[in-house]
Design an enzyme around this catalytic site. Structure first.
Site, PDB file in Angstrom:
ATOM      1  N   SER A   1     102.478 134.117  49.610  1.00 19.07           N
ATOM      2  CA  SER A   1     103.927 134.143  49.429  1.00 19.07           C
ATOM      3  C   SER A   1     104.361 135.298  48.531  1.00 19.07           C
ATOM      4  O   SER A   1     103.597 135.759  47.675  1.00 19.07           O
ATOM      5  CB  SER A   1     104.401 132.829  48.804  1.00 19.07           C
ATOM      6  OG  SER A   1     103.974 132.744  47.451  1.00 19.07           O
TER       7      SER A   1
ATOM      8  N   GLU B   1     111.772 132.437  55.313  1.00 15.97           N
ATOM      9  CA  GLU B   1     110.557 132.148  56.067  1.00 15.97           C
ATOM     10  C   GLU B   1     110.293 130.641  56.033  1.00 15.97           C
ATOM     11  O   GLU B   1     109.948 130.077  55.003  1.00 15.97           O
ATOM     12  CB  GLU B   1     109.361 132.905  55.480  1.00 15.97           C
ATOM     13  CG  GLU B   1     108.091 132.746  56.299  1.00 15.97           C
ATOM     14  CD  GLU B   1     106.934 133.560  55.736  1.00 15.97           C
ATOM     15  OE1 GLU B   1     106.143 134.082  56.534  1.00 15.97           O
ATOM     16  OE2 GLU B   1     106.823 133.668  54.506  1.00 15.97           O
TER      17      GLU B   1
ATOM     18  N   GLU C   1      99.979 141.176  51.234  1.00 12.34           N
ATOM     19  CA  GLU C   1     100.639 140.860  52.503  1.00 12.34           C
ATOM     20  C   GLU C   1     101.389 139.565  52.287  1.00 12.34           C
ATOM     21  O   GLU C   1     100.788 138.521  52.038  1.00 12.34           O
ATOM     22  CB  GLU C   1      99.605 140.726  53.629  1.00 12.34           C
ATOM     23  CG  GLU C   1     100.247 140.696  55.016  1.00 12.34           C
ATOM     24  CD  GLU C   1     100.579 139.291  55.483  1.00 12.34           C
ATOM     25  OE1 GLU C   1     101.746 138.863  55.280  1.00 12.34           O
ATOM     26  OE2 GLU C   1      99.702 138.628  56.038  1.00 12.34           O
TER      27      GLU C   1
ATOM     28  N   CYS D   1     101.885 134.362  59.550  1.00  9.07           N
ATOM     29  CA  CYS D   1     102.671 135.280  58.710  1.00  9.07           C
ATOM     30  C   CYS D   1     103.659 136.105  59.525  1.00  9.07           C
ATOM     31  O   CYS D   1     104.807 136.293  59.124  1.00  9.07           O
ATOM     32  CB  CYS D   1     101.737 136.213  57.954  1.00  9.07           C
ATOM     33  SG  CYS D   1     100.520 135.397  56.904  1.00  9.07           S
TER      34      CYS D   1
ATOM     35  N   TRP E   1      95.779 129.593  53.609  1.00  7.58           N
ATOM     36  CA  TRP E   1      95.224 128.478  54.374  1.00  7.58           C
ATOM     37  C   TRP E   1      95.503 128.560  55.865  1.00  7.58           C
ATOM     38  O   TRP E   1      94.950 127.779  56.631  1.00  7.58           O
ATOM     39  CB  TRP E   1      95.781 127.148  53.847  1.00  7.58           C
ATOM     40  CG  TRP E   1      97.266 127.117  53.612  1.00  7.58           C
ATOM     41  CD1 TRP E   1      97.900 127.213  52.405  1.00  7.58           C
ATOM     42  CD2 TRP E   1      98.308 126.968  54.590  1.00  7.58           C
ATOM     43  NE1 TRP E   1      99.259 127.144  52.564  1.00  7.58           N
ATOM     44  CE2 TRP E   1      99.545 126.988  53.892  1.00  7.58           C
ATOM     45  CE3 TRP E   1      98.327 126.813  55.977  1.00  7.58           C
ATOM     46  CZ2 TRP E   1     100.773 126.859  54.541  1.00  7.58           C
ATOM     47  CZ3 TRP E   1      99.547 126.695  56.627  1.00  7.58           C
ATOM     48  CH2 TRP E   1     100.749 126.721  55.914  1.00  7.58           C
TER      49      TRP E   1
ATOM     50  N   LYS F   1      88.559 133.916  46.385  1.00  7.27           N
ATOM     51  CA  LYS F   1      89.213 132.666  46.015  1.00  7.27           C
ATOM     52  C   LYS F   1      89.947 132.152  47.246  1.00  7.27           C
ATOM     53  O   LYS F   1      91.035 132.610  47.570  1.00  7.27           O
ATOM     54  CB  LYS F   1      90.190 132.894  44.867  1.00  7.27           C
ATOM     55  CG  LYS F   1      90.403 131.666  43.942  1.00  7.27           C
ATOM     56  CD  LYS F   1      90.987 130.458  44.625  1.00  7.27           C
ATOM     57  CE  LYS F   1      92.492 130.572  44.790  1.00  7.27           C
ATOM     58  NZ  LYS F   1      93.086 129.298  45.331  1.00  7.27           N
TER      59      LYS F   1
ATOM     60  N   TYR G   1      99.704 140.249  36.743  1.00  8.49           N
ATOM     61  CA  TYR G   1      98.348 140.117  36.211  1.00  8.49           C
ATOM     62  C   TYR G   1      97.681 141.486  36.092  1.00  8.49           C
ATOM     63  O   TYR G   1      96.977 141.769  35.109  1.00  8.49           O
ATOM     64  CB  TYR G   1      97.497 139.231  37.125  1.00  8.49           C
ATOM     65  CG  TYR G   1      97.959 137.806  37.274  1.00  8.49           C
ATOM     66  CD1 TYR G   1      98.709 137.169  36.288  1.00  8.49           C
ATOM     67  CD2 TYR G   1      97.648 137.079  38.421  1.00  8.49           C
ATOM     68  CE1 TYR G   1      99.135 135.856  36.434  1.00  8.49           C
ATOM     69  CE2 TYR G   1      98.056 135.765  38.578  1.00  8.49           C
ATOM     70  CZ  TYR G   1      98.808 135.159  37.595  1.00  8.49           C
ATOM     71  OH  TYR G   1      99.217 133.867  37.754  1.00  8.49           O
TER      72      TYR G   1
END
Length: 505
Positions: free
Chosen positions: A244, A402, A266, A301, A166, A190, A254
């Protein structure tokens, strides 16, 4: 064009963004009919209710992408055709600059001036750059014996699942979607549930530009539902994710639990700015340090969240950093004068505020800021003053975790060797900088710093021409540059036996 805060507020109130799933070239509701609210960090109001993709919706999108990939309508078309279409998409992004900027500002809390000058133009440039690169990338010929010819060519991988965060929705979406489409892949995107609106509009523009139906699909939804379904799908050939470390590890699982798909991650950072005693221009350094962490309210980031400074210049530098931080105008994202906008949502705000309690427990001094505020005319929303925490223990939680907010952690050292050691003493390795007037120290430090990007006497200077990604737990794989284009391709070797036949019949 809107020029004042009131102009933008009026336009925000009147906007009617698309909110459906974008599958096979059109909008539709989720099969379940479920939606989720997207809340503007500007004032806490609900901007829209967006369709929430479930497992079956993701399956529909992936199968559409797979079907179009197998048909060759995009994957096997002449690269010059893809070049034309993606260039047209870049043009359309700029033609719709104000609409996209307003969506980005209300959805993500970015200052409207930044959305207009940075976010939307950067998105457009990324699509144009990869389009322009397509007729400048050559295949290879291997140095075979004289009786053989081996050609090494690049082919599209298939279906790319892209999961984006976001904090910079348009920019990071473009980093992933543009090279994937340029290489001939189909994409299922997504977006974050906090910021889905620009992704949906981008997909609509892609269809208008000539991207075939089903080649670019968008499935907004909750991460543990839509993101997980995309990560587990057997027809997805690669997942690219920014977010994250915790969620990144889910995608690795997955992949192993499904078809062993490629994964590129990343996963954030705790990026240090290492200031040696011979820094030279203190004012320039202070400006870069402040902007490096306070830009986008610290939600970057690779934000320079750690300032490691030689104790001999500590006092002077911190005074200047605080001065710059206090000069930045924190305010309503829809005010063109605003330089620092909103925190994304109440959960992130509470997470950042929790670190203030940690700092107090670690005996860290709040040198500046540290207060939740509400800009004039905005009763709600999520805003924090730029904060400087001084005399931080680099090994403590404030020095290691972070925070992802406008919080600068300052630690001191003496001597370049200790500064570089402290900089590398972290599980992350996304970015770093070193400030010195000694060219030998600069080169040596850049070699020693374990980070995907190292700046010297600057910070956060970037362009699509250079790769972006990290070392260690900051992930693996690279966005941007020709390296990203390669990452969405598979290498094929074609070995031809020429034999020993003579040329004469």
């Amino acid at each position: 064009m809107a020029t004042t805060k009131n102009d933008w507020i009026e336009r925000a109130a009147a906007q009617q963004p698309a909110t459906g799933l974008y599958i096979d070239g059109g909008f539709r509701s989720a099969r379940s009919g479920e939606t989720f609210p997207t809340v503007s960090p500007r004032d806490g109001s609900i901007t829209a209710h967006v369709a929430a993709a479930g497992d079956q919706d993701v399956d529909d999108a992936v199968r559409s992408a797979h079907r179009t990939f197998e048909s060759g309508v995009w994957s096997r078309t002449d690269r010059r055709h893809r070049q034309t279409v993606l260039t047209r998409l870049s043009d359309l992004i700029l033609e719709n600059l104000e609409e996209l900027a307003l969506l980005e500002s209300t959805d993500a809390g970015h200052p409207i001036s930044d959305a207009l000058a940075v976010d939307v133009p950067s998105c457009a440039r990324t699509f144009r750059w990869y389009a322009e690169a397509l007729d400048k990338v050559y295949d290879d010929v291997a140095p075979t014996p004289r009786n053989a010819l081996a050609v090494i060519s690049r082919e599209a991988l298939g279906v790319i699942g892209a999961v984006v965060p976001w904090n910079y929705p348009l920019i990071i979406t473009a980093w992933k979607v543009a090279p994937a489409l340029a290489a001939g892949n189909s994409v299922v995107l997504k977006p974050s549930e906090q910021t889905s609106l620009t992704a949906l509009r981008l997909a609509e523009l892609a269809t208008e530009a000539g991207v075939p139906d089903g080649v670019f699909n968008v499935v907004p939804g909750l991460g543990h539902v839509a993101g997980a379904a995309l990560g587990r799908h057997d027809l997805v050939d690669k997942i690219t994710f920014t977010g994250s470390p915790e969620v990144g590890r889910y995608f690795q699982r997955y992949a192993s639990e499904s078809n062993g798909k490629q994964v590129a991650l990343e996963l954030g950072g705790k990026s240090p700015q290492v200031v040696l005693h011979d820094v030279g221009d203190i004012a320039a350094c202070a400006s870069a340090v402040a902007w490096g962490i306070f830009y986008n309210a610290g939600q970057t980031c690779h934000g320079g969240s750690r300032l490691l400074v030689d104790e001999r210049v500590h006092d002077e530098l911190i005074e200047e950093v605080i001065k710059v931080g206090r000069s930045l105008q924190l305010g309503d994202p829809l005010d063109p004068a605003t330089q620092i906008g909103a925190i994304i949502d109440d959960r992130q705000l509470e997470s950042i505020l929790g670190y203030y309690a940690v700092a107090e427990g670690e005996g860290i001094a709040v040198a500046s800021g540290g207060t939740q505020v509400h800009p004039a005319g905005v009763e709600h929303g999520y805003y924090l003053e730029p904060t400087v925490l001084d005399r931080v223990n680099n090994a403590g939680r404030i020095g290691q975790e972070e925070i992802f907010g406008p919080v600068l952690a300052v630690s001191t050292f003496r001597g370049a060797a200790e500064g570089i050691r402290m900089a590398n003493d972290t599980k992350y390795g996304l970015a770093a900088s070193v400030w010195t007037q000694d060219i030998t120290k600069a080169h040596t430090a850049a070699r020693e710093l374990r980070a995907g990007t190292v700046w010297v006497n600057t910070f956060d200077v970037a362009d699509i021409i250079t790769p972006f990604g990290g070392f260690k737990e900051s992930g693996f794989g690279r966005d941007r540059s020709l390296h990203a284009l390669d990452a969405y391709s598979a290498l094929k070797t074609t070995w031809i036996n020429l034999g020993d036949a003579a040329l004469d019949d």
